[in-house]
Design a protein around this motif. Structure first.
Motif, PDB file in Angstrom:
ATOM      1  N   LEU A 117      -7.717  -8.528  -0.551  1.00 24.73           N
ATOM      2  CA  LEU A 117      -9.238  -8.282   0.010  1.00 24.73           C
ATOM      3  C   LEU A 117      -9.145  -8.056   1.433  1.00 24.73           C
ATOM      4  O   LEU A 117     -10.014  -7.306   1.985  1.00 24.73           O
ATOM      5  N   GLN A 118      -8.303  -8.838   2.244  1.00 24.13           N
ATOM      6  CA  GLN A 118      -8.173  -8.520   3.655  1.00 24.13           C
ATOM      7  C   GLN A 118      -8.006  -7.168   3.814  1.00 24.13           C
ATOM      8  O   GLN A 118      -8.449  -6.503   4.969  1.00 24.13           O
ATOM      9  N   THR A 119      -6.831  -6.699   3.416  1.00 24.92           N
ATOM     10  CA  THR A 119      -6.520  -5.250   3.397  1.00 24.92           C
ATOM     11  C   THR A 119      -7.795  -4.383   3.168  1.00 24.92           C
ATOM     12  O   THR A 119      -7.703  -3.306   3.989  1.00 24.92           O
ATOM     13  N   LEU A 120      -8.275  -4.634   2.338  1.00 20.48           N
ATOM     14  CA  LEU A 120      -9.558  -3.784   2.130  1.00 20.48           C
ATOM     15  C   LEU A 120     -10.814  -3.804   2.916  1.00 20.48           C
ATOM     16  O   LEU A 120     -11.760  -3.261   2.940  1.00 20.48           O
ATOM     17  N   GLY A 121     -10.528  -4.743   3.807  1.00 18.51           N
ATOM     18  CA  GLY A 121     -11.717  -4.993   4.706  1.00 18.51           C
ATOM     19  C   GLY A 121     -12.833  -5.959   4.214  1.00 18.51           C
ATOM     20  O   GLY A 121     -14.031  -6.019   4.912  1.00 18.51           O
ATOM     21  N   ILE A 122     -12.689  -6.829   2.964  1.00 14.45           N
ATOM     22  CA  ILE A 122     -13.433  -7.532   2.417  1.00 14.45           C
ATOM     23  C   ILE A 122     -13.160  -8.932   3.128  1.00 14.45           C
ATOM     24  O   ILE A 122     -12.230  -9.818   2.702  1.00 14.45           O
ATOM     25  N   SER A 123     -14.125  -9.342   4.046  1.00  7.45           N
ATOM     26  CA  SER A 123     -14.001 -10.747   4.781  1.00  7.45           C
ATOM     27  C   SER A 123     -14.853 -11.765   4.212  1.00  7.45           C
ATOM     28  O   SER A 123     -14.724 -13.036   4.489  1.00  7.45           O
ATOM     29  N   GLN A 124     -15.925 -11.359   3.247  1.00 12.17           N
ATOM     30  CA  GLN A 124     -16.837 -12.194   2.995  1.00 12.17           C
ATOM     31  C   GLN A 124     -16.496 -12.761   1.593  1.00 12.17           C
ATOM     32  O   GLN A 124     -16.351 -12.121   0.726  1.00 12.17           O
ATOM     33  N   VAL A 125     -15.949 -13.951   1.463  1.00 16.58           N
ATOM     34  CA  VAL A 125     -15.272 -14.500   0.302  1.00 16.58           C
ATOM     35  C   VAL A 125     -15.521 -16.080   0.102  1.00 16.58           C
ATOM     36  O   VAL A 125     -15.723 -16.925   1.140  1.00 16.58           O
ATOM     37  N   VAL A 126     -16.017 -16.422  -1.063  1.00 16.86           N
ATOM     38  CA  VAL A 126     -16.282 -17.760  -1.753  1.00 16.86           C
ATOM     39  C   VAL A 126     -15.147 -18.211  -2.646  1.00 16.86           C
ATOM     40  O   VAL A 126     -14.651 -17.422  -3.448  1.00 16.86           O
ATOM     41  N   ARG A 337       2.390   3.688  -3.448  1.00 18.77           N
ATOM     42  CA  ARG A 337       1.343   3.933  -4.409  1.00 18.77           C
ATOM     43  C   ARG A 337       0.161   3.404  -3.433  1.00 18.77           C
ATOM     44  O   ARG A 337       0.227   2.430  -2.980  1.00 18.77           O
ATOM     45  N   LEU A 338      -1.060   4.266  -3.406  1.00 21.24           N
ATOM     46  CA  LEU A 338      -1.890   4.131  -2.440  1.00 21.24           C
ATOM     47  C   LEU A 338      -3.031   3.807  -3.392  1.00 21.24           C
ATOM     48  O   LEU A 338      -3.302   4.423  -4.439  1.00 21.24           O
ATOM     49  N   SER A 339      -3.715   2.666  -2.796  1.00 27.56           N
ATOM     50  CA  SER A 339      -5.277   2.383  -3.602  1.00 27.56           C
ATOM     51  C   SER A 339      -6.306   3.038  -2.603  1.00 27.56           C
ATOM     52  O   SER A 339      -6.511   2.460  -1.528  1.00 27.56           O
ATOM     53  N   ILE A 340      -6.739   4.072  -2.907  1.00 26.79           N
ATOM     54  CA  ILE A 340      -7.741   5.024  -2.460  1.00 26.79           C
ATOM     55  C   ILE A 340      -9.426   4.811  -2.885  1.00 26.79           C
ATOM     56  O   ILE A 340      -9.316   5.645  -3.872  1.00 26.79           O
ATOM     57  N   GLY A 341      -9.987   3.976  -2.254  1.00 24.15           N
ATOM     58  CA  GLY A 341     -11.357   3.853  -2.974  1.00 24.15           C
ATOM     59  C   GLY A 341     -11.142   2.988  -4.359  1.00 24.15           C
ATOM     60  O   GLY A 341     -10.301   2.207  -4.375  1.00 24.15           O
ATOM     61  N   THR A 342     -11.546   3.673  -5.245  1.00 24.20           N
ATOM     62  CA  THR A 342     -11.516   3.205  -6.779  1.00 24.20           C
ATOM     63  C   THR A 342     -10.189   3.913  -7.345  1.00 24.20           C
ATOM     64  O   THR A 342      -9.862   3.822  -8.594  1.00 24.20           O
ATOM     65  N   ASN A 372     -10.009   2.607   4.500  1.00 22.87           N
ATOM     66  CA  ASN A 372      -8.991   1.697   4.318  1.00 22.87           C
ATOM     67  C   ASN A 372      -8.330   1.921   3.108  1.00 22.87           C
ATOM     68  O   ASN A 372      -8.659   2.587   1.916  1.00 22.87           O
ATOM     69  N   VAL A 373      -6.733   2.134   3.148  1.00 29.48           N
ATOM     70  CA  VAL A 373      -5.866   2.403   2.032  1.00 29.48           C
ATOM     71  C   VAL A 373      -4.963   1.107   1.775  1.00 29.48           C
ATOM     72  O   VAL A 373      -4.458   0.731   2.831  1.00 29.48           O
ATOM     73  N   ALA A 374      -4.836   0.586   0.656  1.00 27.69           N
ATOM     74  CA  ALA A 374      -3.795  -0.409   0.233  1.00 27.69           C
ATOM     75  C   ALA A 374      -2.351   0.081  -0.284  1.00 27.69           C
ATOM     76  O   ALA A 374      -2.424   1.057  -1.034  1.00 27.69           O
ATOM     77  N   ILE A 375      -1.393  -0.275   0.391  1.00 25.20           N
ATOM     78  CA  ILE A 375      -0.161   0.416   0.063  1.00 25.20           C
ATOM     79  C   ILE A 375       0.850  -0.454  -0.908  1.00 25.20           C
ATOM     80  O   ILE A 375       0.985  -1.581  -0.157  1.00 25.20           O
ATOM     81  N   SER A 376       1.180   0.147  -1.940  1.00 25.27           N
ATOM     82  CA  SER A 376       2.465  -0.962  -2.646  1.00 25.27           C
ATOM     83  C   SER A 376       3.534  -0.008  -2.687  1.00 25.27           C
ATOM     84  O   SER A 376       3.713   1.304  -2.746  1.00 25.27           O
ATOM     85  N   GLY A 389      -3.307   0.961   5.321  1.00 23.58           N
ATOM     86  CA  GLY A 389      -3.288   1.899   6.029  1.00 23.58           C
ATOM     87  C   GLY A 389      -4.780   2.364   6.525  1.00 23.58           C
ATOM     88  O   GLY A 389      -5.637   2.006   5.671  1.00 23.58           O
ATOM     89  N   THR A 390      -4.784   3.410   7.322  1.00 20.14           N
ATOM     90  CA  THR A 390      -6.260   3.822   7.662  1.00 20.14           C
ATOM     91  C   THR A 390      -6.051   5.336   7.679  1.00 20.14           C
ATOM     92  O   THR A 390      -5.084   5.815   8.527  1.00 20.14           O
ATOM     93  N   VAL A 391      -6.854   6.074   6.857  1.00 18.85           N
ATOM     94  CA  VAL A 391      -6.717   7.594   6.791  1.00 18.85           C
ATOM     95  C   VAL A 391      -7.059   8.102   8.200  1.00 18.85           C
ATOM     96  O   VAL A 391      -8.258   7.781   8.647  1.00 18.85           O
TER      97      VAL A 391
END
Length: 392
Positions: A117-126, A337-342, A372-376, A389-391
């Motif tokens: 979530l942090q990697t994808l820039g999602i900081s609002q978490v419960v 493996r990159l997670s780009i959007g969906t 933002n891109v998640a790298i695996s 990563g950032t494109v």
């Protein structure tokens, strides 16, 4: 491992999101599911009392006011299904991170998903501490303390932790209040060119439907900016493979219907999930074949790309490995493996330098600069999240 998140979504929305046969057999979420819920607030009750999903206040039986409608994406929690989770999270403005009170905190997948979530820039978490009904009061407090210590160690001590029992419907008012407080609806610019990321696609026609009654393919996802109306022409990228040319070609079609959790509408704007009815052959959209695609108005989306440069930041340890696998620098020639959007996309590293890489994607992708891109990396028998990563 079952932390009860699908049961939690059912408690909030009344919808059981795990509907695929293998999910029911194995008891885990494999594909991304989604549903909507209307949150209500009673003006006569002090928070968190009076927050519910009912027009009638369950606390005082008075009339509640609609706070907002929220769309939930139920992403896979099992660590072997990380790519699916990243696809679901890519659309979200915030997240409910579900931990099981009767399990040791943190589980490997909890660390992995929070870092994702942090990697994808999602900081609002419960953080939702589920299944407290299975513990004594003392045990539930100890689990709560362990969860708080875990969050503090990761520099996230300000995240709210809400103890609940999704099965018994316990403390749902506090969870809704925390969600409304910690995950506000972001401001969006409706004047920009529309962009929609595709999360699902399907054929809604039942077997044996007469030809004259067949409906076009349906595409589901979330609009991140702009607006669409019924009758608009849209373009879908990267499109479909032209067998003769051996290349992907963008597709154009018309919006014939727009469906939301509130019903059929004539126009959609950012926020929530939507289903777009099109004039496409329904066989083309069946089986989620359009996952990872991007929809916009004709000639407004970026060109399809097979190569990309990006700035990267690697973690010290591969997430989900128990801290055993140290992340080595990315090497020229390796597969990632990159997670780009969906979209989970395989690629080969063409160049690797300090903090930057150039990759060649196995198939064309509609890439947005600055996304933002998640790298695996495969380590050794499954994909592990190693950085972001950032494109460029």
């Amino acid at each position: 491992m079952d932390h009860g998140k699908t049961t939690l979504i059912q408690a909030l929305t009344g919808v059981w999101t795990s509907v695929h046969s293998q999910e029911l057999k194995r008891g885990i979420t494999i594909r991304v599911g989604y549903s909507d819920a209307a949150f209500y607030k009673c003006p006569s009750c002090e928070p968190p009392l009076g927050y519910s999903t009912s027009v009638k206040c369950p606390n005082c039986s008075g009339e509640s006011e609609l706070s907002r409608v929220v769309s939930f994406v139920d992403s896979p929690g099992h660590e072997s299904l990380m790519a699916n989770m990243l696809s679901g999270a890519a659309l979200m403005d915030g997240a409910l991170l579900v931990v099981a009170a009767n399990k040791k905190v943190p589980q490997l997948q909890t660390e992995e998903h929070l870092l994702a979530l942090q990697t994808l820039g999602i900081s609002q978490v419960v953080v939702v501490q589920n299944k407290v009904d299975l513990l004594s009061y003392k045990e539930a407090l100890a689990s709560y303390s362990d969860t708080a210590k875990f969050l503090k160690a990761g520099g996230m001590s300000k995240l709210p932790v809400i103890p609940v029992s999704a099965q018994a419907g316990l403390n749902m008012d506090a969870l809704i209040h925390a969600t409304e407080t910690a995950i506000p609806t972001p401001e969006r610019d409706g004047s920009k060119d529309p962009v929609m990321h595709v999360l699902r696609s399907f054929d809604v026609n039942k077997p044996g439907t007469p030809i004259q009654k067949i409906k076009g393919g349906v595409i589901g996802g979330s609009l991140t900016q702009g607006a669409f109306k019924v009758g608009d022409e849209i373009e879908i990228k990267p499109g479909v493979l032209n067998e003769k040319k051996k290349s992907y070609e963008p597709m154009r079609t018309e919006i014939v219907s727009l469906g939301t959790g509130a019903g059929m509408v004539e126009e959609i704007r950012p926020g929530g999930l939507v289903a777009i009815g099109t004039r496409l052959d329904p066989s083309m959209t069946s089986g989620d074949s359009f996952i990872g695609s991007v929809i916009g108005r004709p000639d407004t989306l970026p060109e399809n790309s097979t190569k990309s440069e990006m700035k990267v930041s690697l973690f010290d340890r591969a997430v989900g490995s128990g801290g055993e696998d140290k992340v080595a620098s990315i090497q020229t020639g390796e597969q990632l493996r990159l997670s780009i959007g969906t979209l989970p996309a395989l690629c080969k590293v063409l160049k690797s330098g300090k903090g930057e890489i150039e990759v060649e994607l196995r198939r064309p992708v509609c890439l947005f600069r600055g996304s933002n891109v998640a790298i695996s990396r495969r380590m050794p028998d499954r994909w592990r999240l190693i950085g972001a990563g950032t494109v460029g």
